[in-house]
Design a protein around this motif. Structure first.
Motif, short mmCIF file in Angstrom:
data_model
loop_
_atom_site.label_atom_id
_atom_site.label_comp_id
_atom_site.label_asym_id
_atom_site.label_seq_id
_atom_site.Cartn_x
_atom_site.Cartn_y
_atom_site.Cartn_z
N ARG A 60 -22.89 1.97 -46.90
CA ARG A 60 -23.57 2.96 -47.75
C ARG A 60 -22.53 3.94 -48.28
NH1 ARG A 60 -26.74 4.13 -44.33
NH2 ARG A 60 -28.66 3.18 -45.12
N ILE A 61 -22.67 4.31 -49.56
CA ILE A 61 -21.85 5.37 -50.14
C ILE A 61 -22.61 6.68 -49.99
CG2 ILE A 61 -20.83 6.28 -52.26
CD1 ILE A 61 -20.62 3.41 -53.28
N GLU A 62 -21.95 7.68 -49.48
CA GLU A 62 -22.56 9.01 -49.35
C GLU A 62 -21.62 10.07 -49.90
OE1 GLU A 62 -24.99 9.90 -45.75
OE2 GLU A 62 -23.92 8.17 -44.91
N ALA A 63 -22.13 10.91 -50.76
CA ALA A 63 -21.39 12.07 -51.27
C ALA A 63 -22.17 13.31 -50.90
CB ALA A 63 -21.22 11.98 -52.78
N ASN A 64 -21.47 14.33 -50.41
CA ASN A 64 -22.14 15.54 -49.97
C ASN A 64 -21.37 16.77 -50.47
OD1 ASN A 64 -22.61 17.87 -47.94
ND2 ASN A 64 -24.27 16.46 -47.50
N GLY A 65 -21.96 17.46 -51.42
CA GLY A 65 -21.39 18.71 -51.90
C GLY A 65 -20.05 18.61 -52.59
N LEU A 66 -19.76 17.45 -53.18
CA LEU A 66 -18.46 17.28 -53.84
C LEU A 66 -18.29 18.31 -54.96
CD1 LEU A 66 -18.06 13.41 -54.17
CD2 LEU A 66 -16.77 14.94 -52.66
N THR A 67 -17.14 18.99 -54.92
CA THR A 67 -16.85 20.02 -55.91
C THR A 67 -15.37 19.93 -56.29
OG1 THR A 67 -18.53 21.50 -55.00
CG2 THR A 67 -16.83 22.50 -56.39
N HIS B 53 -12.56 21.69 -59.25
CA HIS B 53 -12.24 22.56 -60.38
C HIS B 53 -10.91 22.14 -61.01
CE1 HIS B 53 -15.08 25.04 -58.12
NE2 HIS B 53 -15.32 25.69 -59.24
N PHE B 54 -10.84 22.24 -62.31
CA PHE B 54 -9.59 22.07 -63.05
C PHE B 54 -9.41 23.31 -63.92
CE2 PHE B 54 -10.89 17.60 -62.36
CZ PHE B 54 -9.75 17.14 -61.70
N ALA B 55 -8.29 24.00 -63.73
CA ALA B 55 -8.00 25.23 -64.48
C ALA B 55 -9.15 26.23 -64.38
CB ALA B 55 -7.72 24.89 -65.93
N GLY B 56 -9.74 26.30 -63.18
CA GLY B 56 -10.79 27.27 -62.94
C GLY B 56 -12.16 26.85 -63.42
N ILE B 57 -12.28 25.66 -64.02
CA ILE B 57 -13.57 25.17 -64.52
C ILE B 57 -14.07 24.07 -63.61
CG2 ILE B 57 -14.74 24.05 -66.46
CD1 ILE B 57 -12.65 25.32 -68.29
N ALA B 58 -15.35 24.14 -63.25
CA ALA B 58 -15.94 23.15 -62.34
C ALA B 58 -16.23 21.86 -63.10
CB ALA B 58 -17.21 23.69 -61.71
N ALA B 59 -15.43 20.83 -62.84
CA ALA B 59 -15.70 19.51 -63.42
C ALA B 59 -16.81 18.82 -62.66
CB ALA B 59 -14.43 18.66 -63.40
N VAL B 60 -16.85 19.04 -61.36
CA VAL B 60 -17.90 18.51 -60.49
C VAL B 60 -18.35 19.65 -59.60
CG1 VAL B 60 -18.45 16.84 -58.67
CG2 VAL B 60 -16.90 16.19 -60.52
N ASP B 61 -19.66 19.88 -59.55
CA ASP B 61 -20.17 21.08 -58.90
C ASP B 61 -21.28 20.73 -57.90
OD1 ASP B 61 -20.84 23.67 -58.23
OD2 ASP B 61 -21.61 24.22 -60.19
N ASP B 62 -20.91 20.67 -56.61
CA ASP B 62 -21.88 20.48 -55.52
C ASP B 62 -22.69 19.18 -55.70
OD1 ASP B 62 -23.07 21.22 -53.10
OD2 ASP B 62 -24.73 22.24 -54.13
N VAL B 63 -21.98 18.08 -55.93
CA VAL B 63 -22.63 16.78 -56.18
C VAL B 63 -22.90 16.05 -54.87
CG1 VAL B 63 -22.20 14.45 -57.07
CG2 VAL B 63 -21.82 16.45 -58.53
N SER B 64 -24.16 15.68 -54.67
CA SER B 64 -24.57 14.92 -53.49
C SER B 64 -25.46 13.76 -53.93
CB SER B 64 -25.35 15.81 -52.51
OG SER B 64 -24.58 16.90 -52.05
N PHE B 65 -25.21 12.59 -53.37
CA PHE B 65 -26.07 11.43 -53.64
C PHE B 65 -25.74 10.33 -52.63
CE2 PHE B 65 -22.26 10.89 -56.23
CZ PHE B 65 -21.89 9.56 -55.99
N THR B 66 -26.58 9.31 -52.57
CA THR B 66 -26.33 8.14 -51.74
C THR B 66 -26.52 6.89 -52.58
OG1 THR B 66 -28.64 8.00 -51.00
CG2 THR B 66 -27.12 9.29 -49.64
#
Length: 252
Positions: A17-24, A26-39
Motif C-alpha cells: 500500500r502507498i501511504e502519504a501523510n501530511g506531505l509538505t 516549499h520552493f522559494a517560500g511557496i508551498a508546492a505541496v501542502d499537507d497532502v495525505s492519501f492512500t
C-alpha cells in the motif's frame, strides 16, 4: 488473453500500500505541496490528477525519495523508499520517457539496468516483450518514436517485477491502439494484487482506466474517492475535476 503474465518468479505476496501523510514541500517560500495525505490500495489503479502546477510531480518525487519533504512522510508497503532493502522489487517508476542513450538498443538499455541492479539478465528480454517492443528490441533508441520510448520506460520500471507501479503520463505519445493496450496492461497488473498509481491529464482515458482518484489543486488534496462515489456526487470524472479545480462545470 492476458496482457501481463509477469516477468519474474515472485515468491512473496505482491502487496504494498502507498501511504502519504501530511506531505509538505516549499520552493522559494511557496508551498508546492501542502499537507497532502492519501492512500493507494493494492489491487487497484488510482489516478493522480490535477491541473499543471498542482503539485503532482513533486508529490511523486517525494514518494520515491527524490525530493525531501519539509514535513510529513510517505511509505510503500509500510517502509519509506530510502529504507527499502530491494527497492526495484517493490517499486517500479517511470516519471519521464527521456534519459535513454540514443545509440543503445532498447534491449541493451534494459540489460544495463539489470546488471546494475543485480537482477537476472533474462528480465531484460522478458520486460521488452511484456511491453510489446520485441520487434524493436535491437533497434537503436534514437530511432524510437515517443510512444516506443514510453513503452521502454515502462519496461525499465518492470525489471524488478515490482509490487507497485508509479507512472507519470504513461499514455503520452501512444497511438489509440497503444492507449487501449496500456489500459488493459495496467488493469491486469493491478488484478494480480499489485498497486498502480498513474498521473495523467487525459481525463477521458482516466475515466476508463482507474478505480479511484486523488485530485490535487494548488498543492492540496481536494478529493479522494472511487469513480462510483464521484458519479454519485458529480456525474462523471471530467465534471468532478472541473468543479473541484475551477469551481465551474466542464464545457461540453
Amino acid at each position: 488473453m492476458r496482457v501481463y503474465k509477469g516477468i519474474g518468479s515472485m515468491t512473496r505476496e505482491p502487496v504494498a500500500r502507498i501511504e502519504a501523510n501530511g506531505l509538505t514541500k516549499h520552493f522559494a517560500g511557496i508551498a508546492a505541496v501542502d499537507d497532502v495525505s492519501f492512500t493507494v490500495e493494492p489491487g487497484s489503479v488510482t489516478g493522480f490528477l490535477g491541473p499543471n502546477g498542482a503539485g503532482k510531480t513533486t508529490t511523486l518525487r517525494m514518494l520515491l525519495g527524490l525530493v525531501r519533504a519539509d514535513r510529513g512522510w510517505a511509505t510503500i508497503g509500510g517502509v519509506e523508499y530510502r529504507d527499502l532493502p530491494a527497492p526495484l522489487e517493490v517499486v517500479g517508476a517511470a516519471l519521464e520517457s527521456t534519459g535513454f542513450h540514443p545509440s543503445r538498443t532498447g534491449l541493451d538499455h534494459l540489460r544495463i539496468y539489470t546488471s546494475a541492479a543485480a537482477l537476472p539478465a533474462s528480465r531484460a528480454a522478458a520486460a521488452i516483450e511484456a511491453v510489446g517492443l520485441s520487434k524493436a528490441r535491437n533497434r537503436r533508441v534514437g530511432a524510437y518514436s515517443l510512444g516506443m520510448r514510453q513503452r521502454l520506460a515502462l519496461a525499465t520500471a518492470l525489471l524488478g517485477d515490482p509490487a507497485v507501479l508509479i507512472l507519470d503520463e504513461p499514455a503520452n505519445g501512444l497511438d489509440p491502439e497503444g492507449i487501449v493496450w496500456l489500459r488493459s496492461f495496467l488493469r491486469e497488473y493491478a488484478a494480480t494484487g499489485r498497486t498502480v498509481l498513474v498521473s495523467s491529464h487525459v481525463l477521458t482515458e482516466m475515466q476508463q482506466l482507474v478505480d479511484r482518484v486523488v485530485i490535487l489543486h494548488r498543492g492540496r488534496v481536494v478529493q479522494q474517492a472511487t469513480l462510483a462515489e464521484l458519479a454519485g456526487t458529480h456525474g462523471d470524472l471530467e465534471t468532478a475535476f472541473f468543479e473541484l479545480t475551477t469551481g465551474q462545470e466542464a464545457r461540453r
